[in-house]
Write a protein that holds these residues in place. Sequence first.
Motif, PDB file in Angstrom:
ATOM      1  N   PHE A 323       0.869  -1.183   0.000  1.00 49.09           N
ATOM      2  CA  PHE A 323       0.000   0.000   0.000  1.00 49.09           C
ATOM      3  C   PHE A 323       0.903   1.228   0.000  1.00 49.09           C
ATOM      4  CE2 PHE A 323      -3.361  -2.824   1.116  1.00 49.09           C
ATOM      5  CZ  PHE A 323      -4.553  -2.148   0.867  1.00 49.09           C
ATOM      6  N   HIS A 324       0.373   2.366  -0.391  1.00 48.32           N
ATOM      7  CA  HIS A 324       1.120   3.624  -0.264  1.00 48.32           C
ATOM      8  C   HIS A 324       0.114   4.769  -0.243  1.00 48.32           C
ATOM      9  CE1 HIS A 324       4.013   6.844  -0.913  1.00 48.32           C
ATOM     10  NE2 HIS A 324       4.956   5.968  -0.601  1.00 48.32           N
ATOM     11  N   PRO A 325       0.339   5.759   0.646  1.00 47.75           N
ATOM     12  CA  PRO A 325      -0.596   6.891   0.696  1.00 47.75           C
ATOM     13  C   PRO A 325      -0.675   7.625  -0.647  1.00 47.75           C
ATOM     14  CG  PRO A 325       0.889   6.935   2.597  1.00 47.75           C
ATOM     15  CD  PRO A 325       1.399   5.867   1.666  1.00 47.75           C
ATOM     16  N   GLN A 326       0.410   7.550  -1.440  1.00 49.35           N
ATOM     17  CA  GLN A 326       0.461   8.269  -2.718  1.00 49.35           C
ATOM     18  C   GLN A 326       1.305   7.412  -3.677  1.00 49.35           C
ATOM     19  OE1 GLN A 326       2.154  12.142  -1.861  1.00 49.35           O
ATOM     20  NE2 GLN A 326       1.493  12.810  -3.919  1.00 49.35           N
ATOM     21  N   PRO A 327       0.726   6.385  -4.259  1.00 50.03           N
ATOM     22  CA  PRO A 327       1.525   5.442  -5.057  1.00 50.03           C
ATOM     23  C   PRO A 327       2.384   6.109  -6.133  1.00 50.03           C
ATOM     24  CG  PRO A 327      -0.670   4.575  -4.732  1.00 50.03           C
ATOM     25  CD  PRO A 327      -0.679   5.970  -4.180  1.00 50.03           C
ATOM     26  N   GLU A 328       1.890   7.205  -6.733  1.00 46.71           N
ATOM     27  CA  GLU A 328       2.653   7.836  -7.826  1.00 46.71           C
ATOM     28  C   GLU A 328       3.956   8.465  -7.309  1.00 46.71           C
ATOM     29  OE1 GLU A 328      -0.664   8.172  -7.334  1.00 46.71           O
ATOM     30  OE2 GLU A 328      -0.584   9.955  -6.075  1.00 46.71           O
ATOM     31  N   ALA A 329       4.047   8.689  -5.991  1.00 44.92           N
ATOM     32  CA  ALA A 329       5.267   9.288  -5.428  1.00 44.92           C
ATOM     33  C   ALA A 329       6.157   8.253  -4.739  1.00 44.92           C
ATOM     34  CB  ALA A 329       4.872  10.379  -4.417  1.00 44.92           C
ATOM     35  N   ALA A 330       5.730   6.979  -4.749  1.00 51.27           N
ATOM     36  CA  ALA A 330       6.510   5.935  -4.037  1.00 51.27           C
ATOM     37  C   ALA A 330       7.881   5.759  -4.697  1.00 51.27           C
ATOM     38  CB  ALA A 330       5.744   4.620  -4.052  1.00 51.27           C
ATOM     39  N   LEU A 331       8.877   5.478  -3.879  1.00 54.56           N
ATOM     40  CA  LEU A 331      10.245   5.336  -4.406  1.00 54.56           C
ATOM     41  C   LEU A 331      10.525   3.912  -4.876  1.00 54.56           C
ATOM     42  CD1 LEU A 331      12.198   7.514  -1.799  1.00 54.56           C
ATOM     43  CD2 LEU A 331      11.333   8.159  -4.069  1.00 54.56           C
ATOM     44  N   CYS A 332       9.618   2.995  -4.588  1.00 57.55           N
ATOM     45  CA  CYS A 332       9.814   1.598  -4.995  1.00 57.55           C
ATOM     46  C   CYS A 332       8.450   0.950  -5.225  1.00 57.55           C
ATOM     47  CB  CYS A 332      10.582   0.881  -3.873  1.00 57.55           C
ATOM     48  SG  CYS A 332      10.993  -0.815  -4.255  1.00 57.55           S
ATOM     49  N   ASP A 333       8.283   0.322  -6.351  1.00 62.18           N
ATOM     50  CA  ASP A 333       7.066  -0.466  -6.637  1.00 62.18           C
ATOM     51  C   ASP A 333       5.750   0.307  -6.508  1.00 62.18           C
ATOM     52  OD1 ASP A 333       8.621  -2.621  -7.290  1.00 62.18           O
ATOM     53  OD2 ASP A 333       8.291  -3.712  -5.433  1.00 62.18           O
ATOM     54  N   GLY A 334       5.773   1.603  -6.847  1.00 61.65           N
ATOM     55  CA  GLY A 334       4.545   2.415  -6.811  1.00 61.65           C
ATOM     56  C   GLY A 334       3.406   1.830  -7.651  1.00 61.65           C
ATOM     57  N   PRO A 335       3.696   1.350  -8.882  1.00 61.27           N
ATOM     58  CA  PRO A 335       2.594   0.896  -9.746  1.00 61.27           C
ATOM     59  C   PRO A 335       1.747  -0.233  -9.150  1.00 61.27           C
ATOM     60  CG  PRO A 335       4.612   1.181 -11.026  1.00 61.27           C
ATOM     61  CD  PRO A 335       4.996   1.347  -9.583  1.00 61.27           C
ATOM     62  N   GLN A 336       2.325  -0.988  -8.219  1.00 57.99           N
ATOM     63  CA  GLN A 336       1.547  -2.104  -7.652  1.00 57.99           C
ATOM     64  C   GLN A 336       0.934  -1.768  -6.291  1.00 57.99           C
ATOM     65  OE1 GLN A 336       4.846  -4.804  -7.678  1.00 57.99           O
ATOM     66  NE2 GLN A 336       5.117  -4.783  -5.459  1.00 57.99           N
ATOM     67  N   ALA A 337       1.196  -0.543  -5.807  1.00 60.27           N
ATOM     68  CA  ALA A 337       0.700  -0.188  -4.465  1.00 60.27           C
ATOM     69  C   ALA A 337      -0.792   0.142  -4.515  1.00 60.27           C
ATOM     70  CB  ALA A 337       1.482   0.998  -3.916  1.00 60.27           C
ATOM     71  N   LEU A 338      -1.539  -0.418  -3.578  1.00 56.55           N
ATOM     72  CA  LEU A 338      -2.955  -0.069  -3.442  1.00 56.55           C
ATOM     73  C   LEU A 338      -3.045   1.226  -2.639  1.00 56.55           C
ATOM     74  CD1 LEU A 338      -4.466  -3.604  -2.631  1.00 56.55           C
ATOM     75  CD2 LEU A 338      -4.418  -2.429  -4.842  1.00 56.55           C
ATOM     76  N   ARG A 339      -4.209   1.899  -2.754  1.00 57.07           N
ATOM     77  CA  ARG A 339      -4.407   3.163  -2.042  1.00 57.07           C
ATOM     78  C   ARG A 339      -5.097   2.919  -0.700  1.00 57.07           C
ATOM     79  NH1 ARG A 339      -3.438   7.337  -5.598  1.00 57.07           N
ATOM     80  NH2 ARG A 339      -3.023   6.506  -7.679  1.00 57.07           N
ATOM     81  N   LEU A 340      -4.881   3.847   0.216  1.00 56.92           N
ATOM     82  CA  LEU A 340      -5.362   3.612   1.580  1.00 56.92           C
ATOM     83  C   LEU A 340      -6.880   3.435   1.669  1.00 56.92           C
ATOM     84  CD1 LEU A 340      -3.042   5.862   3.780  1.00 56.92           C
ATOM     85  CD2 LEU A 340      -2.705   3.533   2.940  1.00 56.92           C
ATOM     86  N   HIS A 341      -7.632   4.080   0.749  1.00 56.21           N
ATOM     87  CA  HIS A 341      -9.093   3.922   0.829  1.00 56.21           C
ATOM     88  C   HIS A 341      -9.501   2.480   0.471  1.00 56.21           C
ATOM     89  CE1 HIS A 341      -8.836   4.886  -3.569  1.00 56.21           C
ATOM     90  NE2 HIS A 341      -9.756   3.929  -3.609  1.00 56.21           N
ATOM     91  N   GLN A 342      -8.584   1.712  -0.127  1.00 56.54           N
ATOM     92  CA  GLN A 342      -8.910   0.325  -0.496  1.00 56.54           C
ATOM     93  C   GLN A 342      -8.692  -0.657   0.666  1.00 56.54           C
ATOM     94  OE1 GLN A 342      -6.221   0.654  -3.996  1.00 56.54           O
ATOM     95  NE2 GLN A 342      -7.930  -0.130  -5.212  1.00 56.54           N
ATOM     96  N   LEU A 343      -8.103  -0.152   1.738  1.00 62.27           N
ATOM     97  CA  LEU A 343      -7.750  -1.046   2.858  1.00 62.27           C
ATOM     98  C   LEU A 343      -8.969  -1.687   3.548  1.00 62.27           C
ATOM     99  CD1 LEU A 343      -5.495  -2.295   4.588  1.00 62.27           C
ATOM    100  CD2 LEU A 343      -5.439  -0.184   5.925  1.00 62.27           C
ATOM    101  N   PRO A 344      -9.993  -0.886   3.946  1.00 56.89           N
ATOM    102  CA  PRO A 344     -11.147  -1.540   4.596  1.00 56.89           C
ATOM    103  C   PRO A 344     -11.824  -2.542   3.667  1.00 56.89           C
ATOM    104  CG  PRO A 344     -11.215   0.854   4.902  1.00 56.89           C
ATOM    105  CD  PRO A 344     -10.120   0.587   3.922  1.00 56.89           C
TER     106      PRO A 344
END
Length: 372
Positions: A323-344
């Motif tokens: 997961f990442h709060p802002q996948p487009e800004a992640a320094l590693c594996d951003g394209p596969q990170a889910l967004r926090l609203h998807q967690l519940p």
Amino acid sequence: MIVMLEPDSPESVVSAVLKVASQYKGVTPRAHVMEGAEYTVTEVYLLGSTAQVPTEPFEQIPGVRQVVRVSQKYRVIGRHKGQVASSGFDYNGVTFDEKTVQLFAGLCAVDNRENVDTMMAALAKCGIKTTRMGAYKPRTNPYEFQGLGAACLPWVFESAGKHGIKVIAMEVTHPRHIDEIRDALERSGNATGVMLQVGTRNAQNFELLKSIGQQRAFPVLFKRGMGITLEESLNACEYVASEGNPKIVFCLRGVKTHLGDPHRNMVDFAHVPVVRRLTRMPVCVDPSHAIGQAAAPPDGLPDIFHAIGQGLIAGASMVLVDFHPQPEAALCDGPQALRLHQLPALQNYTRIIREAYLAGVKNGDGSKDAAS
Ligand code: PEP
Ligand code: MN
């Protein structure tokens, strides 16, 4: 040969077994203690040339439940005749076994304090006490972000403590990292716990595996090697276990082949029941590194959700997901990170599929009806 003791056997039974074992030349006994949620089971492994060692002297010791000759591989992690229970364990208040599902949602790589804290807060809001956070990142390209290393550990552990996170899955790529984690945890007042992750690229780094096996403080999350057979990966786990640490969760994360395109790897979750049959390790699936993208088909559920479903319906009891709060800004594996609203929603989806798995197990395969 394995000498299995009755649950919660006192130390005197172990000593009696060791005493009998010492009469046989070329046999090295090693006691393995498995602390479960309800009881502790001790097994004494007789390593070396045991072909001529009789079972009776051990069977006669009060407190010995069963003696099994092991001819197969995977002496410690294997599921041998008479061994029904999985090698589950408790760590820092969290249970890891085949009966309890744990969701390890978190950052692929720790990048800054704010994102770590935001992630931990989102988990706490959902009542989740487990996460993943990469501090040491093994990257294919030497010019890419390599992780913040030991420097980030103090504030990662502090944030975990603040939000009640009990276990962080964290990859180590060198034995030195284990010491760094132990020191930082101690300095944090043991604010949280760490499960040492062996990454797919280190699945056959035998010196690392031995170091991880020689310590008992941290349990292990072993990722299947992406380009080796399942048997080779299970042997790698046996390295960890035979060194003295049987607290291992086995993680499937896809295997490398272009036949998996456009996914990052070929999803191998049909191996969940195979690992459970051959060994007693709880099984985890990592759909993020298997799929490699957060895209969704028209049903609205990302491919990653569908892969999680495949793992859970096959009997996995742990899920590791980026997961990442802002996948487009992640320094590693951003394209596969889910967004926090998807967690519940993911937490709910996990529950739905686990219930379907349990209903499937209850339904059985018809053998019971055929026998009656
Ligand atoms: C990871 O979990 O961050 C990771 C690098 O995974 P793998 O070793 O499976 O590629
Ligand atoms: Mn990653």
